[in-house]
Design an enzyme around this catalytic site. Sequence first.
Site, PDB file in Angstrom:
ATOM      1  CG  ASP A  99      39.828  38.432  81.675  1.00  0.00           C
ATOM      2  OD1 ASP A  99      39.893  37.457  82.459  1.00  0.00           O
ATOM      3  OD2 ASP A  99      38.838  38.667  80.961  1.00  0.00           O
ATOM      4  CD  GLU A 149      65.506  19.553  60.305  1.00  0.00           C
ATOM      5  OE1 GLU A 149      64.701  18.867  59.633  1.00  0.00           O
ATOM      6  OE2 GLU A 149      66.724  19.305  60.349  1.00  0.00           O
ATOM      7  CD  GLU A 169      58.936  19.963  56.674  1.00  0.00           C
ATOM      8  OE1 GLU A 169      59.951  19.290  56.410  1.00  0.00           O
ATOM      9  OE2 GLU A 169      57.772  19.491  56.611  1.00  0.00           O
ATOM     10  CD  GLU A 178      60.955  20.139  53.256  1.00  0.00           C
ATOM     11  OE1 GLU A 178      60.516  19.245  52.488  1.00  0.00           O
ATOM     12  OE2 GLU A 178      61.933  19.965  53.996  1.00  0.00           O
ATOM     13  CD  GLU A 205      63.316  22.011  56.986  1.00  0.00           C
ATOM     14  OE1 GLU A 205      62.491  21.149  56.607  1.00  0.00           O
ATOM     15  OE2 GLU A 205      64.489  21.741  57.310  1.00  0.00           O
ATOM     16  CG  HIS A 257      61.819  16.259  60.781  1.00  0.00           C
ATOM     17  ND1 HIS A 257      62.295  16.394  59.494  1.00  0.00           N
ATOM     18  CD2 HIS A 257      60.619  15.647  60.664  1.00  0.00           C
ATOM     19  CE1 HIS A 257      61.436  15.886  58.636  1.00  0.00           C
ATOM     20  NE2 HIS A 257      60.408  15.428  59.327  1.00  0.00           N
ATOM     21  NE  ARG A 281      66.018  13.445  55.487  1.00  0.00           N
ATOM     22  CZ  ARG A 281      67.340  13.477  55.396  1.00  0.00           C
ATOM     23  NH1 ARG A 281      67.988  12.407  54.973  1.00  0.00           N
ATOM     24  NH2 ARG A 281      68.013  14.564  55.722  1.00  0.00           N
ATOM     25  CD  GLU A 310      65.663  14.470  61.738  1.00  0.00           C
ATOM     26  OE1 GLU A 310      65.111  15.297  61.002  1.00  0.00           O
ATOM     27  OE2 GLU A 310      66.403  13.551  61.304  1.00  0.00           O
ATOM     28  NE  ARG A 328      62.275  11.658  59.663  1.00  0.00           N
ATOM     29  CZ  ARG A 328      62.658  12.542  58.751  1.00  0.00           C
ATOM     30  NH1 ARG A 328      63.670  13.369  59.031  1.00  0.00           N
ATOM     31  NH2 ARG A 328      62.055  12.631  57.588  1.00  0.00           N
TER      32      ARG A 328
END
Length: 476
Positions: free
Chosen positions: A56, A135, A137, A217, A225, A274, A345, A364, A366
């Site tokens: 369904d 990655e 978390e 973390e 993580e 990330h 970062r 990356e 983020r």
Amino acid sequence: MFLNCATAQDVLKSIKDNSVRMVDLRFADLPGAWQHFSVPPGALNEDAMSEGIGFDGSSIRGFQEIQESDMLVVPDPATAFLDPFTAQTTLVLICNIRDPLTGEAYSRDPRHIAQKAEAHLKRTGVADVSYFGPEAEFFVFNDVRYGQGMNYAYHEIGSKEGIWNSGEEEGPNLGHKPRQKEGYFPVPPIDSLQDLRSEMVLTMEQLGIPVEAHHHEVATAGQGEIDMRFTTLTRMADNLMIYKYVVKNVARRHNMTATFMPKPLFEDNASGMHVHQSLWKASTNLFHSDRDYANLSELARHYIGGLLRHAWALCALCAPTTNSYRRLVPGYEAPINLVYSQRNRSACCRIPMYSPSPRAKRVEFRTPDPSCNGYLAFAAMLMAGLDGIENRIDPGQPIDKNLYDLPPAEAKAVKSTPGSLAQALDALEADHTFLLRGEVFTKDVIETWLDYKRKKEVDPIALRPHPYEFHLYYDI
């Protein structure tokens, strides 16, 4: 246990060889939660594997209207594994969705959208394959209570590791509780979840998911993580679903509870996702160059240009809950700055510099968080990057500074992510042509996503107290 099947015959043989008692058929709804129903092995044969099994579709979020509810799940033999958590031996198959009348793949099936993105990439001739490595978390708590009525609203989190319990009588209280923002990398006994995460990793590897590392973390109260090794887009979206399933069920096995809700705790770090990504042709990483900034190729810079150009629209799919914007605020290392930079970062597009190998070159992104639907988020990021390549979008100059500590005049010039889900949805409504190329996404999918999110999450939930939001997103 991963079964390494390739065909329907392989699946049927595995059912017999492993004395399977039940077959579980799974698929993702539009918001990204895994759905399932089970059939006994006798109900599964080669015809059912190829033609599909009915369910369904009107009861699934983001799918069919009630007058068109009949739909089919079509199992993918290559996804077969034995469920490590069921009492009865159960074989799991991840499925695609098909319309029984037309026989065509269902346009709102998130897995089909991811597969279309990979096919579109090949048709462009830009690359043969896209690799993704998220990655994701998460938090693991000991107790969670929440509720809301006309005369009350609350949520309460219990964590033996939470710094707020430092003064409690725990019979005995042994201390060793990480303070706010001090949870990153301490050894046990401060990291109290080492063995739990190791069990999660070993379970994932049994299910065919290679893992590179796991760790505590930054936040107090059990933030962790686990890093999966990169793989192709659709396979990684499959792996992300398995990852969440394993994390939640290993925690439950130990009478604990895990959540991928981005921001369950006030005044401490949130959970992001990330996403590392690169494009390859044959055995060549197209993101690598020996000459340019951070050893990035021109193609990679244009890919980043696409991510930055469409970042607000991407947020509607990559950071898709009102709670996501409790994370995307200044002051918590949140990736809100729409620039790129090597090693940095504080930029939303970071270029990792751990290895000089051309094979390791990647970008990356983020901004995403683990509340997203990986099938849609990865597909959307790829489409944004391809738009950047096609239109040679210049990402501007990199900024190799701490973007959280810029002088006011410099900070003002740096664009940031949306401040709310409502803003992100408006951006997606205005900027989604890049997603429609190759019919990867369709207008119907975009309109359904916008309508669902605005009705269920933005209007009027964004104005309601935090406990209701906790109720909505805790089970992500």
